[in-house]
Design an enzyme around this catalytic site. Sequence first.
Site, PDB file in Angstrom:
ATOM      1  N   GLY A 176       1.573   0.889   6.345  1.00 30.18           N
ATOM      2  CA  GLY A 176       1.636   0.808   7.803  1.00 30.18           C
ATOM      3  C   GLY A 176       2.995   0.298   8.248  1.00 30.18           C
ATOM      4  O   GLY A 176       3.989   0.421   7.537  1.00 30.18           O
ATOM      5  N   GLY A 177       3.005  -0.322   9.410  1.00 24.98           N
ATOM      6  CA  GLY A 177       4.266  -0.828   9.952  1.00 24.98           C
ATOM      7  C   GLY A 177       4.921  -1.864   9.060  1.00 24.98           C
ATOM      8  O   GLY A 177       6.115  -2.140   9.183  1.00 24.98           O
ATOM      9  N   GLY A 411      37.107  18.272   4.747  1.00 25.63           N
ATOM     10  CA  GLY A 411      36.589  17.086   5.425  1.00 25.63           C
ATOM     11  C   GLY A 411      36.149  16.022   4.434  1.00 25.63           C
ATOM     12  O   GLY A 411      36.226  14.819   4.718  1.00 25.63           O
ATOM     13  N   ALA A 412      35.705  16.472   3.276  1.00 21.88           N
ATOM     14  CA  ALA A 412      35.239  15.514   2.273  1.00 21.88           C
ATOM     15  C   ALA A 412      36.415  14.691   1.723  1.00 21.88           C
ATOM     16  O   ALA A 412      36.247  13.520   1.384  1.00 21.88           O
ATOM     17  CB  ALA A 412      34.513  16.235   1.155  1.00 21.88           C
TER      18      ALA A 412
HETATM   19  C1  HXC Z   1      -7.740  -7.826   5.938  1.00 22.83           C
HETATM   20  C2  HXC Z   1      -7.589  -6.967   3.827  1.00 22.83           C
HETATM   21  C3  HXC Z   1      -6.574  -6.060   4.245  1.00 22.83           C
HETATM   22  C4  HXC Z   1      -6.186  -6.101   5.603  1.00 22.83           C
HETATM   23  C5  HXC Z   1      -6.936  -5.774   2.166  1.00 22.83           C
HETATM   24  N1  HXC Z   1      -7.778  -6.729   2.537  1.00 22.83           N
HETATM   25  N2  HXC Z   1      -6.202  -5.339   3.178  1.00 22.83           N
HETATM   26  N3  HXC Z   1      -8.145  -7.814   4.676  1.00 22.83           N
HETATM   27  N4  HXC Z   1      -6.783  -7.000   6.422  1.00 22.83           N
HETATM   28  N5  HXC Z   1      -5.228  -5.301   6.049  1.00 22.83           N
HETATM   29  C6  HXC Z   1      -8.734  -7.446   1.719  1.00 22.83           C
HETATM   30  C7  HXC Z   1      -9.872  -6.571   1.242  1.00 22.83           C
HETATM   31  O1  HXC Z   1     -10.863  -6.492   2.214  1.00 22.83           O
HETATM   32  C8  HXC Z   1     -10.331  -7.333   0.032  1.00 22.83           C
HETATM   33  O2  HXC Z   1     -11.084  -8.437   0.459  1.00 22.83           O
HETATM   34  C9  HXC Z   1      -9.039  -7.870  -0.544  1.00 22.83           C
HETATM   35  O3  HXC Z   1      -8.100  -7.836   0.524  1.00 22.83           O
HETATM   36  C10 HXC Z   1      -8.504  -7.052  -1.672  1.00 22.83           C
HETATM   37  O4  HXC Z   1      -8.509  -5.703  -1.261  1.00 22.83           O
HETATM   38  P1  HXC Z   1      -9.147  -4.551  -2.164  1.00 22.83           P
HETATM   39  O5  HXC Z   1      -9.386  -3.389  -1.283  1.00 22.83           O
HETATM   40  O6  HXC Z   1     -10.304  -5.062  -2.945  1.00 22.83           O
HETATM   41  O7  HXC Z   1      -7.943  -4.284  -3.162  1.00 22.83           O
HETATM   42  P2  HXC Z   1      -7.406  -2.924  -3.704  1.00 22.83           P
HETATM   43  O8  HXC Z   1      -8.512  -2.083  -4.241  1.00 22.83           O
HETATM   44  O9  HXC Z   1      -6.308  -3.290  -4.634  1.00 22.83           O
HETATM   45  O10 HXC Z   1      -6.818  -2.148  -2.450  1.00 22.83           O
HETATM   46  C11 HXC Z   1      -5.708  -2.707  -1.747  1.00 22.83           C
HETATM   47  C12 HXC Z   1      -5.465  -1.910  -0.458  1.00 22.83           C
HETATM   48  C13 HXC Z   1      -6.753  -1.811   0.362  1.00 22.83           C
HETATM   49  C14 HXC Z   1      -4.929  -0.520  -0.837  1.00 22.83           C
HETATM   50  C15 HXC Z   1      -4.345  -2.643   0.304  1.00 22.83           C
HETATM   51  O11 HXC Z   1      -7.301  -3.099   0.483  1.00 22.83           O
HETATM   52  C16 HXC Z   1      -6.520  -1.269   1.713  1.00 22.83           C
HETATM   53  O12 HXC Z   1      -6.405  -0.047   1.869  1.00 22.83           O
HETATM   54  N6  HXC Z   1      -6.522  -2.140   2.711  1.00 22.83           N
HETATM   55  C17 HXC Z   1      -6.354  -1.759   4.096  1.00 22.83           C
HETATM   56  C18 HXC Z   1      -4.909  -1.399   4.318  1.00 22.83           C
HETATM   57  C19 HXC Z   1      -4.622  -1.151   5.763  1.00 22.83           C
HETATM   58  O13 HXC Z   1      -5.126  -0.162   6.336  1.00 22.83           O
HETATM   59  N7  HXC Z   1      -3.876  -2.074   6.373  1.00 22.83           N
HETATM   60  C20 HXC Z   1      -3.504  -1.977   7.709  1.00 22.83           C
HETATM   61  C21 HXC Z   1      -2.252  -1.118   7.699  1.00 22.83           C
HETATM   62  S1  HXC Z   1      -1.680  -0.898   9.296  1.00 22.83           S
HETATM   63  P3  HXC Z   1     -12.286  -9.033  -0.382  1.00 22.83           P
HETATM   64  O14 HXC Z   1     -12.950  -9.955   0.564  1.00 22.83           O
HETATM   65  O15 HXC Z   1     -13.138  -7.863  -0.800  1.00 22.83           O
HETATM   66  O16 HXC Z   1     -11.636  -9.713  -1.526  1.00 22.83           O
HETATM   67  C22 HXC Z   1      -0.655  -2.133   9.467  1.00 22.83           C
HETATM   68  C23 HXC Z   1      -0.055  -2.159  10.817  1.00 22.83           C
HETATM   69  C24 HXC Z   1       1.111  -3.038  10.831  1.00 22.83           C
HETATM   70  O17 HXC Z   1      -0.389  -2.889   8.633  1.00 22.83           O
HETATM   71  C25 HXC Z   1       1.871  -2.732  12.058  1.00 22.83           C
HETATM   72  C26 HXC Z   1       3.096  -3.536  12.095  1.00 22.83           C
HETATM   73  C27 HXC Z   1       3.981  -3.051  13.182  1.00 22.83           C
END
Ligand code: HXC
Length: 527
Positions: A176-177, A411-412
């Site tokens: 994501g971001g 140019g290069a």
């Molecule tokens: C809260 C999160 C989390 C999140 C992971 N966890 N990402 N909790 N917010 N963004 C938690 C899970 O629920 C889990 O909790 C623990 O972390 C470990 O994650 P797992 O899924 O068991 O691990 P893994 O299989 O290794 O997968 C990792 C992962 C996956 C690929 C990162 O967790 C995932 O896809 N998470 C969501 C990613 C996401 O969509 N993030 C938002 C992106 S948008 P438990 O309790 O089970 O231990 C963003 C916007 C930012 O970031 C904008 C900025 C401008």
Amino acid sequence: MGSSEVEIRSEIKKLRELRQQALLGGGPKGIEKQHRAGKLTARERLELLVDPGSFVEIDMFVKHRATEFGMDKRICLGDGVVTGFAKINGRPVFVIAQDFTFMGGSLGEMHAAKITKTLMTALEVGTPVVFLNDSGGARIQEGVDSLKGYGEIFYLNVHASGIIPQIAAIMGPCAGGAVYSPALMDFVIMVRKTSFMFITGPRVVKAAIGEEVDEFSLGGADVHSIKSGCAHLVANDDREAIELIKKLLSYLPQNNMEEPPYVDTGDDPERRDPELDAVIPSDPMKPYDMHEVITRVVDKGTFFEIHSNFAPNAIVGFARLAGRVVGIVANNPGYLGGVLDINSSDKIARFVMFCDAFNIPILTFVDVPGFMPGTAQEHGGIIRHGAKVLYAYSEATVPKLTVIVRKAYGGAYIAMGSRHLGADFVIAWPTAEIAVMGPEGAAEIIWRRELSAAKSPEERAEMLRRFTEEYRGRIAHPYVAASRGYVDSVIEPSGTRPMLAKALDILINKREVRIKRPPRKHGIPPM
Ligand code: HXC
């Protein structure tokens, strides 16, 4: 024992328990999972990164303030990120390591506040910052507070840019971001097999455009180091990544007010290398590996290539010359003839800008047939990408030294650190060919009428061969440019190192304040 002494002891015991709790992050299960995934924990990484006993942790007792979605029951001291300051090879550095064992290292309000505090302090102190990323991104339960946190991190990354070196290592997910913090930093190191970076993950990609792709094919270390160019270095595991960070830091100054560290490499600046006289093939179309030229000229064993898998027709990296750090930029005739295309232009321009910001002299080795022709390049914007190279070299005020090794066309020629863009010292080897274009293309234009009068294709081919040779004979040498002073000297290749070492010794005193330019807020680079 007095009662107050008893109280203090019990408080110390409590403190120790709290510290123990904080050290465990998300707990033993999370640590075990991290190890099973082939990753080290945030604290294990830091232990390998910094000098023993030098780490001072900040904000170990920070907790999140969220209450929604059961967050009030999920507390972890430190809130999923370890921050502080330490020394690496005796030099101060600020460090940030996300702890995946607590909520996947996700970034909420307080987690972000720890990071911004670290960045802010590093910026004020003038100390590099190393950010070890391992995070599921914005903490979903904390909503807009997470987004605010990211926004503030990006803001500080931008304000720290060009003031302190910023190094990001991607050692797990970065989605994501969240990717924009590493993207705004100076160097990105990725760990193969355990790290990935993307704006939108495989599930969203599938839902949005129906494309099926796994995380690593979408944004793994190889993708970003070879195709997108978002990663500058790749490591096979966490330990290797940490070694790369340390090596990188050894070439960098602490901040834009300081010089990069001098190291006595023991390599004699007067060392001549007779092998250089034979490096260039006699056939001007024949490729060779420019790495050989670079490594023979700079201090032995000091060349550290950056971005090597991306656009290998250009080479960038750090080295030492007579102990001083230099930024190396080169064309590599061993790949696509060393042509300048969109990606190599981006790679060179960014590196030149980095060196300029951090007082690192730029040493350019030129063997370039020109800018890449064709619709793909023109439609992709080679004009504006190529312009970045011109911009970066023209703007750079650090000492700029250039060696024209063979081809320097069109140019290069101008773009690759020519005198016309403010280079301070330009030397050419006798094999240098400085011209508007390659001999064959030039012959086609100059003798167009004669060629069109040829009676057969065979005759035309023979005429073209003759004209090409004639043109080559007239221009395939550096002496016209040398007669105008565009090239300061033509030298024997074997004497390149002593000549450059002497020039650098003088040019190192070049200072921006002595270069007169009208004041401006900032230029507008062709981004
Ligand atoms: C809260 C999160 C989390 C999140 C992971 N966890 N990402 N909790 N917010 N963004 C938690 C899970 O629920 C889990 O909790 C623990 O972390 C470990 O994650 P797992 O899924 O068991 O691990 P893994 O299989 O290794 O997968 C990792 C992962 C996956 C690929 C990162 O967790 C995932 O896809 N998470 C969501 C990613 C996401 O969509 N993030 C938002 C992106 S948008 P438990 O309790 O089970 O231990 C963003 C916007 C930012 O970031 C904008 C900025 C401008």
